[in-house]
Motif scaffolding. Structure first.
Motif, PDB file in Angstrom:
ATOM      1  N   PHE A 131      -5.670  -2.534   3.495  1.00  0.00           N
ATOM      2  CA  PHE A 131      -5.563  -1.961   2.166  1.00  0.00           C
ATOM      3  C   PHE A 131      -5.743  -0.453   2.178  1.00  0.00           C
ATOM      4  O   PHE A 131      -6.542   0.093   1.433  1.00  0.00           O
ATOM      5  CB  PHE A 131      -6.558  -2.621   1.216  1.00  0.00           C
ATOM      6  CG  PHE A 131      -6.331  -4.088   1.082  1.00  0.00           C
ATOM      7  CD1 PHE A 131      -5.233  -4.566   0.387  1.00  0.00           C
ATOM      8  CD2 PHE A 131      -7.184  -4.988   1.669  1.00  0.00           C
ATOM      9  CE1 PHE A 131      -5.004  -5.929   0.269  1.00  0.00           C
ATOM     10  CE2 PHE A 131      -6.964  -6.348   1.554  1.00  0.00           C
ATOM     11  CZ  PHE A 131      -5.876  -6.818   0.858  1.00  0.00           C
ATOM     12  N   GLY A 180      -1.981  -2.619  -3.523  1.00  0.00           N
ATOM     13  CA  GLY A 180      -3.368  -2.587  -3.058  1.00  0.00           C
ATOM     14  C   GLY A 180      -3.620  -1.554  -1.970  1.00  0.00           C
ATOM     15  O   GLY A 180      -4.764  -1.222  -1.683  1.00  0.00           O
ATOM     16  N   CYS A 181      -2.568  -1.023  -1.347  1.00  0.00           N
ATOM     17  CA  CYS A 181      -2.724  -0.014  -0.293  1.00  0.00           C
ATOM     18  C   CYS A 181      -2.726   1.403  -0.855  1.00  0.00           C
ATOM     19  O   CYS A 181      -3.027   2.346  -0.135  1.00  0.00           O
ATOM     20  CB  CYS A 181      -1.582  -0.125   0.719  1.00  0.00           C
ATOM     21  SG  CYS A 181      -1.515  -1.678   1.598  1.00  0.00           S
ATOM     22  N   ARG A 183      -3.867   4.450  -3.388  1.00  0.00           N
ATOM     23  CA  ARG A 183      -4.909   4.953  -4.288  1.00  0.00           C
ATOM     24  C   ARG A 183      -4.280   5.710  -5.444  1.00  0.00           C
ATOM     25  O   ARG A 183      -4.772   5.700  -6.551  1.00  0.00           O
ATOM     26  CB  ARG A 183      -5.880   5.837  -3.524  1.00  0.00           C
ATOM     27  CG  ARG A 183      -6.702   5.034  -2.524  1.00  0.00           C
ATOM     28  CD  ARG A 183      -7.575   5.964  -1.691  1.00  0.00           C
ATOM     29  NE  ARG A 183      -8.044   5.304  -0.508  1.00  0.00           N
ATOM     30  CZ  ARG A 183      -7.411   5.270   0.647  1.00  0.00           C
ATOM     31  NH1 ARG A 183      -6.243   5.854   0.785  1.00  0.00           N
ATOM     32  NH2 ARG A 183      -7.929   4.650   1.686  1.00  0.00           N
ATOM     33  N   ARG A 185      -1.023   5.661  -7.639  1.00  0.00           N
ATOM     34  CA  ARG A 185      -0.031   4.604  -7.850  1.00  0.00           C
ATOM     35  C   ARG A 185       1.012   4.982  -8.890  1.00  0.00           C
ATOM     36  O   ARG A 185       0.687   5.251 -10.030  1.00  0.00           O
ATOM     37  CB  ARG A 185      -0.721   3.328  -8.314  1.00  0.00           C
ATOM     38  CG  ARG A 185      -1.604   2.729  -7.270  1.00  0.00           C
ATOM     39  CD  ARG A 185      -2.177   1.411  -7.743  1.00  0.00           C
ATOM     40  NE  ARG A 185      -3.013   0.854  -6.699  1.00  0.00           N
ATOM     41  CZ  ARG A 185      -4.226   0.401  -6.899  1.00  0.00           C
ATOM     42  NH1 ARG A 185      -4.760   0.414  -8.098  1.00  0.00           N
ATOM     43  NH2 ARG A 185      -4.920  -0.088  -5.897  1.00  0.00           N
TER      44      ARG A 185
END
Length: 194
Positions: A131, A180-181, A183, A185
């Motif tokens: 992640f 989810g990877c 920060r 977005r």
């Protein structure tokens, strides 16, 4: 002799079920249940298979912005990060994360055939920390163009422009990573013309 209920995910357009290597016939609606009623024996094996199709989701309430998903995962634009300390203590520092790469892209997509404009670039086994930006185990590539009218409002991205948005510059290929990877977005994009 008993029924086995299998919950099917809502994202699965199709489900293939096998019992002991033989395909089970029937309709298996996404978000519903498959019910396998039979006389079970020790060692019976049930397998389920769901194709991980790339899908385009249109958001009419957000100016017809689009998001990309593949199977259960939603995707975000891969944006370079700069971490700046702005407070806290040595034990518990506070940081802000700012973009180092462009983020104001609109996608060039074929809404009836998203695979024509979004493709799987690579997929690897997840590492120790899947992640994070650097080790995203799955990456999609999409065709996009910059939307200069889509600007930051303070330190946040402004509202997503209505589709189709005015774009400039050439068509580029951008990377999309599992949400989810990321920060930073951007997961809802305006569409743009070629």
């Amino acid at each position: 002799d008993f029924p086995l209920y299998l919950r099917l995910p809502g994202w699965a357009a199709r489900t293939r079920i096998e019992v002991n290597g033989r395909e089970v016939e029937g309709e298996f609606p996404a978000g519903g249940y498959a019910v396998l009623k039979r006389l079970w024996h020790h060692g019976d094996q049930v397998s389920l298979e769901w194709p991980l199709d790339i899908r385009l989701v249109v958001w009419p309430g957000v100016g017809n912005a689009v998001s990309i998903r593949r199977g259960p995962l939603w995707y975000s634009l891969k944006i370079g990060e700069e971490w700046r300390r702005y407070g806290g203590t040595e034990t518990w520092p506070a940081h802000e994360v700012l973009p180092t790469t462009p983020w104001n892209y609109g996608l060039v997509v074929n809404t009836s055939n998203p695979r024509a404009s979004v493709r799987l670039a690579f997929q690897t086994a997840p590492g120790y920390q899947p992640f994070c930006l650097e080790s995203a185990p799955i990456v999609l590539k999409a065709k996009a163009r910059r939307v200069p009218g889509w600007q930051a409002e303070g330190r946040m991205a402004g509202l997503v422009p209505a589709s189709p948005a005015e774009a400039e510059g050439p068509v580029e290929e951008v990377e999309l990573i599992p949400m989810g990877c990321a920060r930073l977005r951007i997961s809802s994009f305006p569409t743009v013309k070629k």
